[in-house]
Design a protein around this motif. Sequence first.
Motif, PDB file in Angstrom:
ATOM      1  N   UNK A 122      -7.633  -2.079  -3.304  1.00 44.34           N
ATOM      2  CA  UNK A 122      -6.309  -1.502  -4.097  1.00 44.34           C
ATOM      3  C   UNK A 122      -6.002   0.000  -3.442  1.00 44.34           C
ATOM      4  N   UNK A 123      -4.594   0.064  -3.684  1.00 46.80           N
ATOM      5  CA  UNK A 123      -3.806   1.082  -3.004  1.00 46.80           C
ATOM      6  C   UNK A 123      -4.448   2.637  -3.612  1.00 46.80           C
ATOM      7  N   UNK A 124      -4.948   3.438  -3.035  1.00 46.46           N
ATOM      8  CA  UNK A 124      -5.294   4.653  -3.329  1.00 46.46           C
ATOM      9  C   UNK A 124      -4.277   5.669  -2.672  1.00 46.46           C
ATOM     10  N   UNK A 125      -4.320   5.613  -1.503  1.00 50.72           N
ATOM     11  CA  UNK A 125      -3.276   6.618  -0.562  1.00 50.72           C
ATOM     12  C   UNK A 125      -3.111   5.778   0.741  1.00 50.72           C
ATOM     13  N   UNK A 126      -1.979   5.294   0.814  1.00 49.08           N
ATOM     14  CA  UNK A 126      -1.410   4.664   1.890  1.00 49.08           C
ATOM     15  C   UNK A 126      -1.686   5.402   3.355  1.00 49.08           C
ATOM     16  N   UNK A 127      -1.836   6.580   3.258  1.00 44.96           N
ATOM     17  CA  UNK A 127      -2.036   7.446   4.632  1.00 44.96           C
ATOM     18  C   UNK A 127      -3.262   7.913   4.867  1.00 44.96           C
ATOM     19  N   UNK A 128      -4.336   7.408   3.889  1.00 45.47           N
ATOM     20  CA  UNK A 128      -5.748   7.620   4.117  1.00 45.47           C
ATOM     21  C   UNK A 128      -6.474   6.405   3.818  1.00 45.47           C
ATOM     22  N   UNK A 129      -6.957   5.836   5.312  1.00 46.46           N
ATOM     23  CA  UNK A 129      -7.676   4.672   5.177  1.00 46.46           C
ATOM     24  C   UNK A 129      -9.019   4.696   4.345  1.00 46.46           C
ATOM     25  N   UNK A 130      -9.491   3.742   3.789  1.00 42.80           N
ATOM     26  CA  UNK A 130     -10.640   3.581   2.668  1.00 42.80           C
ATOM     27  C   UNK A 130     -11.704   3.007   3.496  1.00 42.80           C
TER      28      UNK A 130
ATOM     29  N   UNK B 266      -9.258  -0.458  14.558  1.00 41.64           N
ATOM     30  CA  UNK B 266      -7.881  -0.583  14.535  1.00 41.64           C
ATOM     31  C   UNK B 266      -7.404   0.729  14.164  1.00 41.64           C
ATOM     32  N   UNK B 267      -6.123   1.075  14.606  1.00 37.06           N
ATOM     33  CA  UNK B 267      -5.552   2.482  14.573  1.00 37.06           C
ATOM     34  C   UNK B 267      -4.624   2.378  13.228  1.00 37.06           C
ATOM     35  N   UNK B 268      -3.841   1.422  13.030  1.00 35.50           N
ATOM     36  CA  UNK B 268      -3.056   1.382  11.799  1.00 35.50           C
ATOM     37  C   UNK B 268      -3.219   0.546  10.845  1.00 35.50           C
ATOM     38  N   UNK B 269      -2.951   0.789   9.731  1.00 32.08           N
ATOM     39  CA  UNK B 269      -3.281  -0.188   8.445  1.00 32.08           C
ATOM     40  C   UNK B 269      -1.947  -0.899   8.450  1.00 32.08           C
ATOM     41  N   UNK B 270      -2.013  -2.181   7.648  1.00 28.36           N
ATOM     42  CA  UNK B 270      -0.717  -3.069   7.621  1.00 28.36           C
ATOM     43  C   UNK B 270       0.299  -2.334   6.826  1.00 28.36           C
ATOM     44  N   UNK B 271       1.179  -1.980   7.277  1.00 28.51           N
ATOM     45  CA  UNK B 271       2.257  -1.295   6.597  1.00 28.51           C
ATOM     46  C   UNK B 271       2.979  -1.878   5.392  1.00 28.51           C
ATOM     47  N   UNK B 272       2.861  -3.306   5.472  1.00 27.64           N
ATOM     48  CA  UNK B 272       3.609  -4.098   4.286  1.00 27.64           C
ATOM     49  C   UNK B 272       2.403  -4.035   3.214  1.00 27.64           C
ATOM     50  N   UNK B 273       1.384  -3.871   3.274  1.00 32.95           N
ATOM     51  CA  UNK B 273       0.375  -3.967   2.168  1.00 32.95           C
ATOM     52  C   UNK B 273       0.987  -2.958   0.737  1.00 32.95           C
ATOM     53  N   UNK B 274       0.994  -1.786   1.132  1.00 34.87           N
ATOM     54  CA  UNK B 274       1.599  -1.006   0.032  1.00 34.87           C
ATOM     55  C   UNK B 274       2.600  -1.431  -0.900  1.00 34.87           C
ATOM     56  N   UNK B 275       3.059  -2.371  -0.566  1.00 35.67           N
ATOM     57  CA  UNK B 275       4.505  -2.906  -1.523  1.00 35.67           C
ATOM     58  C   UNK B 275       3.681  -4.030  -2.475  1.00 35.67           C
TER      59      UNK B 275
ATOM     60  N   UNK C  79       0.772  -3.106  -3.625  1.00 33.66           N
ATOM     61  CA  UNK C  79      -0.252  -2.212  -4.470  1.00 33.66           C
ATOM     62  C   UNK C  79      -1.624  -2.458  -3.608  1.00 33.66           C
ATOM     63  N   UNK C  80      -1.527  -2.622  -2.420  1.00 33.84           N
ATOM     64  CA  UNK C  80      -3.040  -2.698  -1.816  1.00 33.84           C
ATOM     65  C   UNK C  80      -2.755  -1.813  -0.325  1.00 33.84           C
ATOM     66  N   UNK C  81      -3.789  -1.447   0.573  1.00 33.13           N
ATOM     67  CA  UNK C  81      -4.018  -1.060   1.713  1.00 33.13           C
ATOM     68  C   UNK C  81      -4.957  -1.634   2.621  1.00 33.13           C
TER      69      UNK C  81
END
Length: 188
Positions: free
Chosen positions: A63-71, A83-92, A94-96
């Motif tokens: 679940x989305x906590x902070x899209x800029x801070x990986x969990x 992996x360097x970058x989280x999936x940019x589409x997940x926050x829309x 409500x997840x990351x």
Amino acid sequence: MSNENRKATKNNKKYAILAIVVILVAFGLMRNNSVEETTTVATTEQASVAKETTIARIDISTPLVNADEPQFEVYVDGSEEPLKEQASWMPQYNSQGYSVQKQDGNEINIKIKALNTAKITISLRGIWDRGADGNLIKHPITYTAFQINNENILTEPQTVWFAEPYEQSIDVKNGDEIIINVNWSNVQ
């Protein structure tokens, strides 16, 4: 300048703007219709579709906590680098997290390192592919094995596609390492 000349100039500007818009739309359509075949090992975005092969897709999210801070961190097939970058589409939604896709072979090994306490969902699915009509295209894939820390999760093969995944959630604490092994069938 007479009123007639002003009207003609104004109409010419309208036609010029309309012509530019039409050209831009045509260019955009041509660009979107070109499909590149890719051999993606791991990605954080939607992959182009290679119609001839089976592509496994595993979404790993929380679940989305902070899209800029990986969990958590994700390592694929023995890589020393996450992996360097989280999936940019997940926050829309409500997840990351991350989306991992693999086209070559029929096995993938993933290590997850928890950076915080969280509930992580692992979704085995097919690739995302939208047709010209805007509807999702069904690309089924049969997962034959799914293990988390050497525990068998699947009791029998599961055939899924993008919109109907097989999901398993696990609770992790900061510092936990989770090993995931997945196999699939390359049958179309």
